[in-house]
Write an enzyme that holds these catalytic residues in place. Structure first.
Site, short mmCIF file in Angstrom:
data_model
loop_
_atom_site.label_atom_id
_atom_site.label_comp_id
_atom_site.label_asym_id
_atom_site.label_seq_id
_atom_site.Cartn_x
_atom_site.Cartn_y
_atom_site.Cartn_z
N ASN A 9 0.87 -1.18 0.00
CA ASN A 9 0.00 0.00 0.00
C ASN A 9 0.91 1.23 0.00
O ASN A 9 1.46 1.58 1.03
CB ASN A 9 -0.89 -0.04 1.26
CG ASN A 9 -1.71 1.22 1.43
OD1 ASN A 9 -1.81 2.04 0.52
ND2 ASN A 9 -2.30 1.37 2.62
N TRP A 10 1.05 1.83 -1.18
CA TRP A 10 1.99 2.94 -1.30
C TRP A 10 1.49 4.21 -0.62
O TRP A 10 2.23 5.16 -0.47
CB TRP A 10 2.28 3.25 -2.78
CG TRP A 10 2.92 2.13 -3.53
CD1 TRP A 10 3.37 0.93 -3.03
CD2 TRP A 10 3.19 2.08 -4.94
NE1 TRP A 10 3.90 0.16 -4.04
CE2 TRP A 10 3.80 0.85 -5.22
CE3 TRP A 10 2.97 2.97 -5.99
CZ2 TRP A 10 4.19 0.48 -6.51
CZ3 TRP A 10 3.36 2.61 -7.27
CH2 TRP A 10 3.97 1.37 -7.53
N LYS A 11 0.19 4.25 -0.30
CA LYS A 11 -0.43 5.45 0.26
C LYS A 11 -0.16 6.64 -0.67
O LYS A 11 -0.12 6.45 -1.89
CB LYS A 11 0.04 5.68 1.69
CG LYS A 11 -0.16 4.43 2.55
CD LYS A 11 0.00 4.64 4.01
CE LYS A 11 -0.20 3.32 4.74
NZ LYS A 11 -0.11 3.45 6.18
N HIS A 99 -9.53 1.10 5.11
CA HIS A 99 -8.25 1.41 5.76
C HIS A 99 -8.50 2.41 6.88
O HIS A 99 -9.29 3.34 6.74
CB HIS A 99 -7.24 1.96 4.75
CG HIS A 99 -5.85 1.99 5.30
ND1 HIS A 99 -5.45 2.94 6.20
CD2 HIS A 99 -4.80 1.15 5.13
CE1 HIS A 99 -4.18 2.70 6.54
NE2 HIS A 99 -3.78 1.61 5.91
N GLU A 101 -6.88 4.87 7.89
CA GLU A 101 -6.64 6.28 7.55
C GLU A 101 -7.87 6.88 6.86
O GLU A 101 -8.18 8.05 7.06
CB GLU A 101 -5.38 6.40 6.67
CG GLU A 101 -4.13 6.18 7.51
CD GLU A 101 -2.94 5.59 6.75
OE1 GLU A 101 -2.92 5.62 5.51
OE2 GLU A 101 -2.02 5.08 7.43
N GLU A 172 -5.37 -4.73 10.72
CA GLU A 172 -4.33 -3.73 10.92
C GLU A 172 -4.60 -2.95 12.21
O GLU A 172 -5.40 -2.00 12.20
CB GLU A 172 -4.32 -2.74 9.74
CG GLU A 172 -4.05 -3.38 8.41
CD GLU A 172 -3.52 -2.37 7.41
OE1 GLU A 172 -2.41 -2.57 6.92
OE2 GLU A 172 -4.20 -1.36 7.16
N GLY A 178 2.46 2.44 10.72
CA GLY A 178 3.41 3.53 10.53
C GLY A 178 4.12 3.97 11.80
O GLY A 178 4.76 5.01 11.83
N SER A 218 3.44 -1.90 10.42
CA SER A 218 4.89 -1.97 10.65
C SER A 218 5.47 -3.36 10.37
O SER A 218 6.42 -3.79 11.02
CB SER A 218 5.25 -1.51 12.06
OG SER A 218 4.85 -0.17 12.24
N GLY A 239 2.85 -1.06 4.26
CA GLY A 239 2.92 0.36 3.92
C GLY A 239 4.34 0.79 3.64
O GLY A 239 4.89 0.56 2.55
N GLY A 240 4.99 1.39 4.62
CA GLY A 240 6.33 1.97 4.45
C GLY A 240 7.33 1.03 3.78
O GLY A 240 8.09 1.45 2.89
P1 PGA Z 1 2.84 0.41 7.63
O1 PGA Z 1 1.37 0.60 7.00
O2 PGA Z 1 3.36 -0.90 7.09
O3 PGA Z 1 3.61 1.60 7.14
O4 PGA Z 1 2.67 0.37 9.11
C1 PGA Z 1 0.51 -0.49 6.80
C2 PGA Z 1 -0.81 -0.02 6.24
O5 PGA Z 1 -1.29 1.05 6.63
O6 PGA Z 1 -1.41 -0.70 5.39
#
Ligand code: PGA
Length: 256
Positions: A9-11, A99, A101, A172, A178, A218, A239-240
């Protein structure tokens, strides 16, 4: 055997060129995926067309293009929104919904997510449905009830066939997204087991055993193998660590 999936997930990160380069490198260097393994690249909307071309060029089996959101309406006066038909036109087959966010910053309700679920299923898309609790709920010890409500209000109205063919659940915990704080393997396994038990009580044990449940929060090159070794963890939503080949490739390899 149920599917194992690593989804990036590149966001809201990377330029179009950086995204295309990332796909090129990852596809060139990743191991050949087994029949039950998949890799999904969930890129920002503006990347989708180019990302699709990169994936086509790489021509690796079991690699898919995902979007990070969609609007459930087919068309109309929804300024700034993107329909599922538009995503399909760009080569998208998978869509992340729910998600944290989007729930948190864009006030997406369980009811709205139910509409998205239905619209995606009707359009034959693959759904990556996210759930997970905030820190205060974890500290109060009521995370199971919290996650159960998210699933029951947005997802568990679908048929067993739809669930098995088109839905992946991603757990999640918000406190792990993050933050660099990962759920322990025990915490991840406990919640994944709980989600599978909920699936079993709603749809039966056989259906529950077929549903892929990803962990996200993470997850990185050094903890992925341990997390993925949990009985009920079937891969990750990343994500990251999905933004660079050197951090994403080892996570794909950890699916073995
Ligand atoms: P993260 O994000 O790996 O940067 O914690 C995961 C996500 O939000 O899907």
């Amino acid at each position: 055997m149920r599917k194992k999936i690593v989804a990036g997930n590149w966001k809201m990160n990377l330029s179009i060129q950086e995204g295309a380069n990332l796909i090129d490198t990852v596809c060139a260097q990743m191991p050949t995926l087994k029949e039950h393994q998949q890799v999904v690249f969930c890129a920002p909307y503006t990347h989708l067309h180019n990302a699709h071309l990169s994936l086509q060029k790489a021509s690796k089996n079991n690699t898919f293009l995902g979007a990070q959101n969609c609007n459930p309406n087919a068309s109309g006066a929804y300024t700034g929104e993107i329909s599922i038909g538009m995503l399909k036109e760009c080569g998208v087959s998978n869509v992340i919904i729910g998600h944290s966010e989007r729930r948190q910053y864009f006030n997406e309700s369980n009811e709205f997510l139910k509409q998205k679920t239905d619209a995606l299923l009707a359009q034959n898309m693959q759904v990556i449905f996210c759930c997970g609790e905030p820190l205060e709920i974890r500290e109060a010890g009521t995370q199971n009830d919290y996650v159960a409500k998210q699933l029951q209000e947005s997802l568990f109205h679908v048929t067993a066939d739809q669930l098995q063919q088109q839905v992946v659940i991603a757990y999640e915990p918000i406190w792990a997204i993050g933050t660099g704080v990962t759920a322990s393997t025990q915490q991840a396994q406990d919640m994944h087991f709980f989600i599978r038990s909920l699936l079993a009580s709603t749809y039966g044990a056989e259906v529950a055993a077929n549903i892929t449940i990803l962990y996200g929060g993470s997850c990185n090159a050094s903890n992925a193998a341990e997390l993925f070794s949990c009985t009920d963890v079937d891969g990750g939503l990343i994500g990251g660590a999905a933004l660079k080949p050197e951090t994403f490739l080892p996570i794909i390899e950890a699916m073995a």
